[in-house]
Scaffold this active site. Structure first.
Site, PDB file in Angstrom:
ATOM      1  N   ARG A 190       0.811  -1.225   0.000  1.00 15.79           N
ATOM      2  CA  ARG A 190       0.000   0.000   0.000  1.00 15.79           C
ATOM      3  C   ARG A 190       0.841   1.269   0.000  1.00 15.79           C
ATOM      4  O   ARG A 190       0.511   2.266   0.657  1.00 15.79           O
ATOM      5  CB  ARG A 190      -0.982   0.002   1.186  1.00 15.79           C
ATOM      6  CG  ARG A 190      -1.949  -1.172   1.181  1.00 15.79           C
ATOM      7  CD  ARG A 190      -2.851  -1.162  -0.041  1.00 15.79           C
ATOM      8  NE  ARG A 190      -3.706  -2.334  -0.075  1.00 15.79           N
ATOM      9  CZ  ARG A 190      -3.455  -3.428  -0.804  1.00 15.79           C
ATOM     10  NH1 ARG A 190      -2.364  -3.463  -1.572  1.00 15.79           N
ATOM     11  NH2 ARG A 190      -4.276  -4.447  -0.802  1.00 15.79           N
ATOM     12  N   SER A 195     -11.408  -1.009   2.677  1.00 17.16           N
ATOM     13  CA  SER A 195     -10.799  -1.516   3.910  1.00 17.16           C
ATOM     14  C   SER A 195     -10.218  -0.348   4.702  1.00 17.16           C
ATOM     15  O   SER A 195      -9.418   0.431   4.180  1.00 17.16           O
ATOM     16  CB  SER A 195      -9.683  -2.514   3.582  1.00 17.16           C
ATOM     17  OG  SER A 195     -10.212  -3.650   2.931  1.00 17.16           O
ATOM     18  N   GLU A 230      -5.543   2.370   6.694  1.00 24.54           N
ATOM     19  CA  GLU A 230      -5.194   2.363   5.273  1.00 24.54           C
ATOM     20  C   GLU A 230      -5.746   3.621   4.609  1.00 24.54           C
ATOM     21  O   GLU A 230      -5.257   4.073   3.588  1.00 24.54           O
ATOM     22  CB  GLU A 230      -5.785   1.115   4.607  1.00 24.54           C
ATOM     23  CG  GLU A 230      -5.348   0.905   3.177  1.00 24.54           C
ATOM     24  CD  GLU A 230      -5.739  -0.467   2.665  1.00 24.54           C
ATOM     25  OE1 GLU A 230      -6.531  -0.530   1.704  1.00 24.54           O
ATOM     26  OE2 GLU A 230      -5.269  -1.464   3.220  1.00 24.54           O
TER      27      GLU A 230
END
Length: 301
Positions: A174, A224, A294
């Site tokens: 990420r 998410s 995230e």
């Protein structure tokens, strides 16, 4: 500000320069206060727009589809550049698909399928743009951007165009080099493989069905909420902590998938952030695991 607006008017049309634009119109969480300036330049206008903002020492925030953002209720100072439908072209040549930064991943994956190209099936259901996917090395179901990217075209802080190879992108979990270098993504070139169109379609449908079954797609969210902690699954930790359905204001832990914080209706950015903090605190206390968001926070909280 008046001089800045005059210079922007020489490059952009009036409808491309908005003041105090509510960011809840531009994020999938459907929250966020106003952007001081909200700009929607086309690809060929981006470099000069960046140069003008740089000359005026204006803070620049770049967004795509707004699918991984939590914008504060106070909004965003400076200029927000949205790279969206005005920069969304997709071109297929042989085993390569080149997509502009504003193209949706879902449309790019569909274009690959139409041309009998395999490798991008995992991205068909990711609710973001190609530019955003490059920033965070978006992935799902075992696939990531780093697996299929050939090169990425960017602008640096001074509006100069650069071509980065996949290895130069510094892809990790990420993350990539985009934000740390202040780059703005113009386009990405994907190297895919010839495949059987029927099998590609079936794979995309299989992953689509999984998403619908397991994710709360009927509510605004940013996907998410937390990164995957090493050795654990965030959603299971949150569920095991007894937080399924827990709410603060209009923000709620999804019962369908506890890894998602959703806007059940009327949530503020503060509600969402307070809930994120409560989840982190509870999981830390019960399991001694640090959950890292995230979702990218923008603005003053």
């Amino acid at each position: 500000m008046e001089q800045l607006l005059r210079e922007l008017d020489e490059v952009l049309r009036k409808e491309q320069v908005l003041q105090n634009e509510p960011m809840d119109r531009h994020t999938t969480f459907r929250v966020g206060g106003p952007a001081e300036l909200f700009l929607t330049p086309e690809t060929e206008q981006l470099a000069e727009t960046l140069r003008i903002l740089h000359r005026h020492q204006t803070k620049v925030t770049v967004i795509g589809n707004g699918s991984n953002l939590l914008v504060s209720d106070e909004g965003i100072k400076g200029a927000v550049i949205e790279v969206g439908k005005q920069s969304a072209g997709i071109l297929t040549e042989g085993e390569y698909v080149t997509a502009q930064a504003g193209a949706l991943l879902s449309k790019t994956a569909a274009e690959a399928y139409k041309n009998g190209l395999s490798g991008m099936e995992f991205a068909a259901g990711i609710p973001g743009s190609v530019g955003g996917a490059m920033v965070m090395n978006a992935g799902a179901y075992g696939g990531e951007m780093k697996d299929i990217v050939s090169s990425v075209t960017v602008l640096d802080r001074d509006g100069n165009r650069k071509e980065l190879t996949c290895s130069q992108m510094g892809f990790g979990y990420r993350r990539s080099c985009i934000e740390e270098n202040g780059y703005l993504v113009l386009a990405a070139k994907f190297h895919l493989k010839k495949g059987d169109s029927k099998q590609i379609f079936l794979k995309m449908e299989e992953l689509k069905a999984k998403r619908i079954a397991k994710q709360p797609l009927e509510y605004p969210s940013a996907g998410s909420t937390f990164r995957r902690p090493e050795g654990y699954f965030a959603g299971k930790l949150i569920m095991d902590a007894g937080l399924s359905g827990f709410s603060i204001g209009g923000a709620r832990v999804s019962e369908k998938h506890c890894g998602f914080v959703i806007n059940k209706g009327g949530a503020s950015a503060k509600d969402i952030l307070d809930l994120i903090h409560h989840i982190q605190k509870t999981v830390k206390e019960q399991f001694d695991v640090e959950l890292e968001p995230e979702v990218k926070m923008i603005g003053r909280f």
